[in-house]
Design a protein around this motif. Structure first.
Motif, PDB file in Angstrom:
ATOM      1  N   GLY A 134      10.861 104.534 -46.414  1.00  0.00           N
ATOM      2  CA  GLY A 134       9.810 104.794 -47.465  1.00  0.00           C
ATOM      3  C   GLY A 134       9.084 105.961 -47.409  1.00  0.00           C
ATOM      4  N   VAL A 135       8.994 106.598 -46.244  1.00  0.00           N
ATOM      5  CA  VAL A 135       7.976 107.751 -46.290  1.00  0.00           C
ATOM      6  C   VAL A 135       8.453 109.242 -47.113  1.00  0.00           C
ATOM      7  CG1 VAL A 135       9.536 108.608 -44.121  1.00  0.00           C
ATOM      8  CG2 VAL A 135       6.902 109.209 -44.399  1.00  0.00           C
ATOM      9  N   ARG A 136       7.608 109.590 -47.520  1.00  0.00           N
ATOM     10  CA  ARG A 136       8.147 110.473 -48.479  1.00  0.00           C
ATOM     11  C   ARG A 136       8.038 112.066 -47.813  1.00  0.00           C
ATOM     12  NH1 ARG A 136       3.370 109.528 -52.626  1.00  0.00           N
ATOM     13  NH2 ARG A 136       2.345 109.324 -50.478  1.00  0.00           N
TER      14      ARG A 136
ATOM     15  N   LEU B  20       8.778 116.244 -47.234  1.00  0.00           N
ATOM     16  CA  LEU B  20       9.169 117.421 -47.666  1.00  0.00           C
ATOM     17  C   LEU B  20       9.562 118.286 -46.560  1.00  0.00           C
ATOM     18  CD1 LEU B  20       8.674 119.921 -49.811  1.00  0.00           C
ATOM     19  CD2 LEU B  20       6.483 120.375 -49.060  1.00  0.00           C
TER      20      LEU B  20
ATOM     21  N   ALA C 209      13.842 107.692 -45.208  1.00  0.00           N
ATOM     22  CA  ALA C 209      13.150 108.537 -45.906  1.00  0.00           C
ATOM     23  C   ALA C 209      13.419 109.020 -47.384  1.00  0.00           C
ATOM     24  CB  ALA C 209      12.766 109.829 -45.053  1.00  0.00           C
ATOM     25  N   GLU C 210      12.351 109.314 -48.045  1.00  0.00           N
ATOM     26  CA  GLU C 210      12.595 109.976 -49.568  1.00  0.00           C
ATOM     27  C   GLU C 210      12.431 111.414 -49.313  1.00  0.00           C
ATOM     28  OE1 GLU C 210      10.041 108.335 -52.412  1.00  0.00           O
ATOM     29  OE2 GLU C 210      10.533 106.240 -51.933  1.00  0.00           O
ATOM     30  N   VAL C 211      13.314 112.386 -49.420  1.00  0.00           N
ATOM     31  CA  VAL C 211      13.425 113.636 -49.006  1.00  0.00           C
ATOM     32  C   VAL C 211      13.514 114.695 -50.430  1.00  0.00           C
ATOM     33  CG1 VAL C 211      14.184 115.525 -47.646  1.00  0.00           C
ATOM     34  CG2 VAL C 211      14.579 113.097 -46.901  1.00  0.00           C
ATOM     35  N   VAL C 212      12.405 115.744 -50.189  1.00  0.00           N
ATOM     36  CA  VAL C 212      12.531 116.953 -51.054  1.00  0.00           C
ATOM     37  C   VAL C 212      12.881 117.904 -50.014  1.00  0.00           C
ATOM     38  CG1 VAL C 212      11.347 118.613 -52.584  1.00  0.00           C
ATOM     39  CG2 VAL C 212      10.949 115.906 -52.865  1.00  0.00           C
TER      40      VAL C 212
ATOM     41  N   ARG D  18      16.547 115.343 -52.906  1.00  0.00           N
ATOM     42  CA  ARG D  18      16.295 116.444 -54.106  1.00  0.00           C
ATOM     43  C   ARG D  18      15.979 117.772 -53.682  1.00  0.00           C
ATOM     44  NH1 ARG D  18      12.115 118.646 -57.379  1.00  0.00           N
ATOM     45  NH2 ARG D  18      10.392 117.327 -56.523  1.00  0.00           N
TER      46      ARG D  18
ATOM     47  N   ARG E 191       1.506 114.783 -52.386  1.00  0.00           N
ATOM     48  CA  ARG E 191       2.685 113.986 -52.906  1.00  0.00           C
ATOM     49  C   ARG E 191       3.429 113.478 -51.332  1.00  0.00           C
ATOM     50  NH1 ARG E 191       6.361 118.022 -55.621  1.00  0.00           N
ATOM     51  NH2 ARG E 191       7.753 116.024 -55.792  1.00  0.00           N
ATOM     52  N   PHE E 192       3.251 114.089 -50.445  1.00  0.00           N
ATOM     53  CA  PHE E 192       4.090 113.632 -49.273  1.00  0.00           C
ATOM     54  C   PHE E 192       3.400 113.127 -47.981  1.00  0.00           C
ATOM     55  CE2 PHE E 192       5.961 117.274 -51.550  1.00  0.00           C
ATOM     56  CZ  PHE E 192       7.213 116.680 -51.994  1.00  0.00           C
ATOM     57  N   ASP E 193       4.023 112.389 -47.269  1.00  0.00           N
ATOM     58  CA  ASP E 193       3.442 111.798 -46.316  1.00  0.00           C
ATOM     59  C   ASP E 193       3.672 112.563 -44.806  1.00  0.00           C
ATOM     60  OD1 ASP E 193       2.659 109.147 -47.508  1.00  0.00           O
ATOM     61  OD2 ASP E 193       4.904 108.974 -47.715  1.00  0.00           O
TER      62      ASP E 193
END
Length: 248
Positions: free
Chosen positions: A38-40, A42, A60-63, A83, A98-100
């Protein structure tokens, strides 16, 4: 000295020949609590996804920001869960808080930190982190017959322009550079020493991706590996600098 888009022209070779980061690095990121489900995240300079895939695999959610079009295409194919933003880190719209976690894996030496660090400070949440690492392809503490051959290839060069910034194993100076503005404060520094067996074809491809090696030099490195039996054991170092978002 080639620029960062040198890698985009060799996107297929880069994806196939670059070895993964050591398992100890990923274990430490988990132990430090910065990489968890769940960590965001970048990621700056994601390349073809060597780090991206592991970040996603950890939940993780990754941009992922990558300036090279060919590398970005491979990144999308390899890591459909990320993304992907095709842009230089200096030009990307990163947004606010927006990011952790921000990550620069084998990319920080290409970044204009005077531009990127303030943008990251805005993009990372209070208490968030910035993880910086890369692999030095050659541990100066370990000598091998293959490394003697590599040194002989390098010794034949003339004077070369020096890449700006600290050296790849000057970890203390990187920590100082990354924290000097006050945007981030160093909370953990560590170097992981590891080894890997590489075949001659992978040696050739890997050295071809190095921005300061010519095609002829990379071919000579591949021949050296073949001369030494076709497989060589390489000893590498991966320094990690972990920083926390500051108040500056």
């Amino acid at each position: 000295m080639a620029g960062p888009l040198h890698f985009d022209a060799l996107a297929e070779t880069y994806e196939k020949a670059r070895p993964p980061y050591p398992e100890a690095l990923w274990s430490r990121l988990g132990e430090l609590g910065v990489l968890r489900p769940g960590v965001r995240v970048l990621e700056l300079g994601a390349g073809s996804g060597q780090a991206t895939a592991r970040l996603l695999g950890a939940g993780a959610e990754v941009v992922a920001v990558e300036p090279g079009g060919a590398l970005a295409a491979r990144l999308r194919q390899r890591c459909p869960g990320a993304r992907v933003v095709v842009a230089r880190a200096e030009d990307a719209e990163l947004g606010g808080a927006r990011f952790d976690l921000a990550v620069a894996a084998t990319s920080v030496h290409w970044l204009d930190l005077d531009v990127v660090l303030p943008a990251l400070h805005r993009a990372v949440v209070p208490g968030g982190h910035f993880a910086v690492w890369r692999t030095a392809f050659g541990d100066p503490r370990v000598r091998t017959r293959f490394r003697d051959r590599v040194d002989a290839i390098v010794a034949r060069r003339g004077d070369e322009p020096v890449r700006p910034g600290p050296g790849e194993l000057d970890t203390a100076r990187w920590a100082e550079r990354l924290s000097a503005s006050g945007a981030f404060a160093v909370v953990h520094v560590e170097e992981f020493r590891w080894r890997i067996d590489l075949g001659a074809d992978q040696v050739h491809g890997l050295f071809r991706t190095f921005s300061d090696w010519t095609a002829d030099e990379a071919a000579a490195a591949g021949r050296a590996a073949r001369d030494l039996g076709g497989t060589v054991t390489e000893h590498y170092v991966t320094p990690l600098v972990m920083l926390r978002r500051g108040d500056a």
